[in-house]
Design an enzyme around this catalytic site. Structure first.
Site, short mmCIF file in Angstrom:
data_model
loop_
_atom_site.label_atom_id
_atom_site.label_comp_id
_atom_site.label_asym_id
_atom_site.label_seq_id
_atom_site.Cartn_x
_atom_site.Cartn_y
_atom_site.Cartn_z
N TYR A 235 -0.06 -0.92 -12.15
CA TYR A 235 -1.47 -0.80 -12.54
C TYR A 235 -1.62 -0.09 -13.88
O TYR A 235 -2.57 0.64 -14.10
CB TYR A 235 -2.29 -0.13 -11.41
CG TYR A 235 -2.11 -0.84 -10.09
CD1 TYR A 235 -2.65 -2.10 -9.91
CD2 TYR A 235 -1.34 -0.29 -9.06
CE1 TYR A 235 -2.46 -2.79 -8.72
CE2 TYR A 235 -1.13 -0.97 -7.87
CZ TYR A 235 -1.70 -2.21 -7.71
OH TYR A 235 -1.50 -2.90 -6.53
N CYS B 79 -13.93 5.62 -27.97
CA CYS B 79 -15.25 6.25 -27.98
C CYS B 79 -15.86 6.25 -26.58
O CYS B 79 -16.83 5.55 -26.31
CB CYS B 79 -16.14 5.51 -28.97
SG CYS B 79 -15.42 5.52 -30.60
N GLY C 283 0.75 -1.25 0.00
CA GLY C 283 0.00 0.00 0.00
C GLY C 283 0.77 1.30 0.00
O GLY C 283 0.18 2.36 -0.12
N GLU D 180 3.68 -6.83 1.55
CA GLU D 180 3.20 -7.16 0.20
C GLU D 180 3.16 -5.91 -0.67
O GLU D 180 2.10 -5.51 -1.16
CB GLU D 180 1.78 -7.75 0.27
CG GLU D 180 1.62 -8.97 1.14
CD GLU D 180 0.14 -9.31 1.41
OE1 GLU D 180 -0.75 -8.52 1.05
OE2 GLU D 180 -0.10 -10.38 1.98
N ARG E 223 2.72 -1.32 -5.86
CA ARG E 223 2.96 -0.04 -6.54
C ARG E 223 4.37 0.52 -6.28
O ARG E 223 5.03 0.99 -7.21
CB ARG E 223 1.92 0.97 -6.03
CG ARG E 223 1.97 2.33 -6.70
CD ARG E 223 1.02 3.32 -5.97
NE ARG E 223 -0.27 2.73 -5.71
CZ ARG E 223 -1.30 2.74 -6.56
NH1 ARG E 223 -1.19 3.37 -7.70
NH2 ARG E 223 -2.43 2.14 -6.24
C1 PLP Z 1 -3.12 -4.85 -4.20
C2 PLP Z 1 -2.65 -5.53 -2.97
C3 PLP Z 1 -1.38 -5.26 -2.47
C4 PLP Z 1 -0.45 -4.23 -3.06
O1 PLP Z 1 -0.93 -2.91 -2.94
P1 PLP Z 1 0.01 -1.72 -3.45
O2 PLP Z 1 -0.80 -0.51 -3.15
O3 PLP Z 1 0.21 -1.92 -4.91
O4 PLP Z 1 1.28 -1.78 -2.69
C5 PLP Z 1 -0.95 -5.99 -1.37
N1 PLP Z 1 -1.75 -6.92 -0.78
C6 PLP Z 1 -2.98 -7.20 -1.24
C7 PLP Z 1 -3.80 -8.22 -0.56
C8 PLP Z 1 -3.48 -6.51 -2.34
O5 PLP Z 1 -4.71 -6.79 -2.78
#
Ligand code: PLP
Length: 422
Positions: free
Chosen positions: A378, A350, A244, A281, A284
């Protein structure tokens, strides 16, 4: 604290480069629209996480939905990364890219029995569970296969990361995760099942987070559960704080990975859980800054109310502006002597929602190249074939070299799976 990944897109003599390669050279060699990725930026972004975790049991699972090109996955696998997957298709990609299934966590609210069987056969590290019915489905499949499934519960800690509603996932009102109050009953149920092995706890509170505070709030709520479970005799091996972290699209000032990890590790240690594997995890923040979408101006359309630069990339190539109202930096690839004007930069699709940027001061004429920066996450992974447009090519820059890592889709490939009635 400085951001560890060096800005891979720089100007030299007015021209925009990715590492040592002029973007104009890439456009003439591979055409447009083309996604460009910097190898060193991806590796530096991963290293920022890995280095900050060094010396403690840890695993970074790259959230591959951000960008699942095999070359990207392969570089990260070579760096020691694990992967956070959300489908059986993503698991197949990890394996094809040389990733280690034993470093894979499987997220998502709607795993199918077939996907669970595929992941069990691959012996993944952990299923991140989101509901009781899902736990029961995993148990059923594991019984049938004569295997034990390692599981974690994705807790919804009910914290507000103050981000866009579409990418905020840790509030009670979201479809994601197990409500805080339901977490302990779910763990106790899991503990009673013969083919389930409880190994961890996880959360993912959202995306584009620019502050450490909501992570710490979520961490405290997770650690409260870890303590109660320990009282029940359930010892977890890992704690996974999700992804995140935001990147700088415009003027955002997200904490560096080291700052986030320093704060989380201090909290985990203070609460006596420093021996557990700390997992993250990120998606981005690993690939976003490394990528740019190269596009060419096709038509300049001026009017009384508005001026448009109509380019050859569109919402099917890069959905973020249309989907999230996202602001993305658009830069001319070559310096232009003309007078800047205010333009909306749009694609040929369009749909009125087909725009890449609005109200930008830029000097441009037909044939000019533009680069949409911060497009590594993304971007291509959300691309579609809407309007029967083949998806863009993808290239990876490594110093002075350029590798095509996905060739442009041909129109014939778009309807190769279709047939007409006899
Ligand atoms: C999308 C997602 C992430 C990664 O989020 P980012 O904002 O790209 O770092 C991590 N864990 C889970 C479960 C996700 O769905």
């Amino acid at each position: 604290m400085t951001v560890a990944s060096a800005q891979p897109y720089r100007r030299s003599g007015g021209a925009l480069f990715c590492e040592g390669v002029p973007l104009a050279d890439i456009a003439s060699r591979f055409g447009t629209p083309t996604y460009v990725y910097s190898r060193s930026a991806i590796e530096a972004a991963f290293a920022a996480y890995a280095d900050a975790l060094r010396g403690r049991p840890s695993l970074v699972c790259y959230a591959m939905k951000a960008n699942s090109n095999l070359a990207v996955l392969n570089l990260l696998a070579r760096s020691g990364s694990g992967f956070d997957i959300v489908s059986g298709g993503e698991l197949a990609r990890v394996i094809a890219a040389g990733g280690d299934p034993r470093k894979v966590v499987f997220s998502g609210v709607g795993k199918t029995a077939a996907e669970i069987a595929q992941a069990l056969a691959a012996d993944i590290l952990c299923f991140n569970l989101e509901s009781v019915p899902e736990l029961e489905m995993v148990e059923r499949v594991a019984v049938r296969m004569g295997r034990r499934a390692r599981i974690s519960v994705r807790v919804n800690p009910d914290v507000d990361p103050k981000t866009h509603p579409y990418i905020s996932t840790g509030l009670k009102s979201n479809k994601f995760g197990v409500a805080y109050a339901d977490t302990l009953p779910l763990y106790r149920r899991a503990a009673s099942l013969s083919h389930i092995e409880i190994v961890g706890i996880d959360c993912h509170i959202g995306s584009r987070i620019n502050d450490v505070a909501p992570y710490l709030e979520a961490a405290d709520r997770l650690l409260d559960i870890v303590d109660v479970l320990a009282g029940d005799g359930i010892e977890l091996a890992h704690i996974d704080f999700g992804g995140g972290l935001d990147i700088r699209y415009r003027d955002e000032t997200p904490p560096a990975a080291a700052e986030l990890i320093g704060a989380l590790a201090a909290r985990v240690d203070r609460r006596g859980h420093g021996g557990k594997t700390l997992m993250l995890e990120p998606g981005r923040s690993i690939v976003g800054p490394a990528g740019a979408l190269l596009t060419r101006v096709n038509i300049v359309k001026t009017g009384a109310e508005k001026n448009f630069l109509i380019v050859d990339a569109a919402m099917n190539d890069l959905l973020r502006p249309a989907l999230y109202d996202a602001w993305m930096d658009v830069q001319p690839v070559q310096p232009h002597g003309g007078l800047p004007r205010t333009y909306d930069i749009v694609g040929p699709i369009c749909e009125s929602g087909d725009w890449l940027a609005r109200q930008r001061q830029i000097a441009a004429e037909p044939g000019d190249l533009l680069a949409v920066l911060g497009a590594g996450a993304y971007g291509m992974s959300m691309a579609s074939n809407y309007n029967s447009r083949g998806r863009a090519a993808e290239v990876m820059v490594d110093g002075e070299r350029v590798y095509e890592v996905r060739r442009r889709e041909t129109v014939e490939e778009l309807f190769a799976l279709e047939s007409t009635l006899p």
